[in-house]
Design a protein around this motif. Structure first.
Motif, short mmCIF file in Angstrom:
data_model
loop_
_atom_site.label_atom_id
_atom_site.label_comp_id
_atom_site.label_asym_id
_atom_site.label_seq_id
_atom_site.Cartn_x
_atom_site.Cartn_y
_atom_site.Cartn_z
N GLU A 1 0.82 -1.20 0.00
CA GLU A 1 0.00 0.00 0.00
C GLU A 1 0.86 1.26 0.00
N SER A 2 1.90 1.28 0.83
CA SER A 2 2.79 2.44 0.89
C SER A 2 3.47 2.69 -0.45
N THR A 3 3.87 1.64 -1.12
CA THR A 3 4.54 1.77 -2.41
C THR A 3 3.59 2.31 -3.47
N ALA A 4 2.34 1.87 -3.42
CA ALA A 4 1.36 2.34 -4.39
C ALA A 4 1.07 3.83 -4.19
N ILE A 5 1.14 4.29 -2.96
CA ILE A 5 0.87 5.69 -2.65
C ILE A 5 2.07 6.57 -2.96
N ASN A 6 3.26 6.14 -2.49
CA ASN A 6 4.47 6.94 -2.66
C ASN A 6 5.66 6.00 -2.77
N GLU A 7 6.27 5.96 -3.92
CA GLU A 7 7.36 5.02 -4.17
C GLU A 7 8.57 5.21 -3.26
N GLU A 8 8.74 6.38 -2.68
CA GLU A 8 9.88 6.62 -1.81
C GLU A 8 9.68 6.04 -0.41
N LEU A 9 8.44 5.74 -0.04
CA LEU A 9 8.15 5.25 1.30
C LEU A 9 8.05 3.72 1.39
N GLY A 10 7.86 3.07 0.28
CA GLY A 10 7.58 1.64 0.33
C GLY A 10 8.69 0.78 -0.24
N ILE A 11 8.29 -0.14 -1.08
CA ILE A 11 9.20 -1.12 -1.66
C ILE A 11 10.02 -0.45 -2.75
N ASP A 12 11.33 -0.38 -2.52
CA ASP A 12 12.20 0.25 -3.50
C ASP A 12 13.40 -0.62 -3.86
N THR A 13 13.41 -1.86 -3.37
CA THR A 13 14.47 -2.80 -3.72
C THR A 13 13.86 -4.18 -3.93
N PRO A 14 14.53 -5.04 -4.68
CA PRO A 14 14.03 -6.40 -4.85
C PRO A 14 13.92 -7.15 -3.51
N GLN A 15 14.82 -6.85 -2.58
CA GLN A 15 14.79 -7.53 -1.28
C GLN A 15 13.52 -7.19 -0.50
N LYS A 16 13.14 -5.92 -0.52
CA LYS A 16 11.91 -5.53 0.17
C LYS A 16 10.68 -6.14 -0.51
N ASN A 17 10.74 -6.25 -1.83
CA ASN A 17 9.64 -6.85 -2.58
C ASN A 17 9.44 -8.30 -2.13
N VAL A 18 10.52 -9.05 -2.09
CA VAL A 18 10.44 -10.45 -1.68
C VAL A 18 10.01 -10.55 -0.22
N ALA A 19 10.55 -9.71 0.64
CA ALA A 19 10.20 -9.76 2.07
C ALA A 19 8.70 -9.52 2.28
N ALA A 20 8.13 -8.56 1.56
CA ALA A 20 6.70 -8.28 1.70
C ALA A 20 5.86 -9.46 1.24
N ARG A 21 6.22 -10.05 0.12
CA ARG A 21 5.46 -11.20 -0.39
C ARG A 21 5.60 -12.41 0.51
N VAL A 22 6.80 -12.64 1.04
CA VAL A 22 7.01 -13.77 1.96
C VAL A 22 6.20 -13.56 3.23
N ASN A 23 6.14 -12.33 3.73
CA ASN A 23 5.34 -12.03 4.92
C ASN A 23 3.88 -12.41 4.70
N ILE A 24 3.33 -12.03 3.56
CA ILE A 24 1.94 -12.36 3.25
C ILE A 24 1.77 -13.87 3.10
N HIS A 25 2.68 -14.51 2.41
CA HIS A 25 2.60 -15.96 2.21
C HIS A 25 2.65 -16.72 3.54
N LEU A 26 3.60 -16.36 4.40
CA LEU A 26 3.72 -17.05 5.68
C LEU A 26 2.50 -16.84 6.56
N HIS A 27 1.93 -15.65 6.53
CA HIS A 27 0.72 -15.39 7.31
C HIS A 27 -0.42 -16.26 6.82
#
Length: 81
Positions: free
Chosen positions: A34-60
């Motif tokens: 959500e943060s990335t969709a609103i403002n790219e500087e506040l959210g996911i800005d690296t491949p590592q953060k992208n994977v971490a966010a998706r893994v968090n959702i998957h594990l939950h």
């Protein structure tokens, strides 16, 4: 063949995901998307953060597989510092 994706590619992928899906779990991974969709500087800005966010959702989702309404769960725990 080695594939590489820059932060602009990550941003484009995140925005596409946001258009296709709106999460209701209330977890960190969704907040990052959500943060990335609103403002790219506040959210996911690296491949590592992208994977971490998706893994968090998957594990939950895996941890609460079979639960009726995982979106409405209160997962906050009491803690002492």
């Amino acid at each position: 063949m080695i594939f590489s994706i820059n932060s602009l590619g990550v941003l484009k992928c995140t925005r596409l995901l946001w258009l296709l899906w709106q999460g209701n779990l209330g977890i960190w991974g969704e907040e990052m998307i959500e943060s990335t969709a609103i403002n790219e500087e506040l959210g996911i800005d690296t491949p590592q953060k992208n994977v971490a966010a998706r893994v968090n959702i998957h594990l939950h989702r895996q941890a609460f597989y079979g639960a009726e309404d995982i979106g409405g769960m209160n997962l906050d725990e009491d803690w002492e510092d």
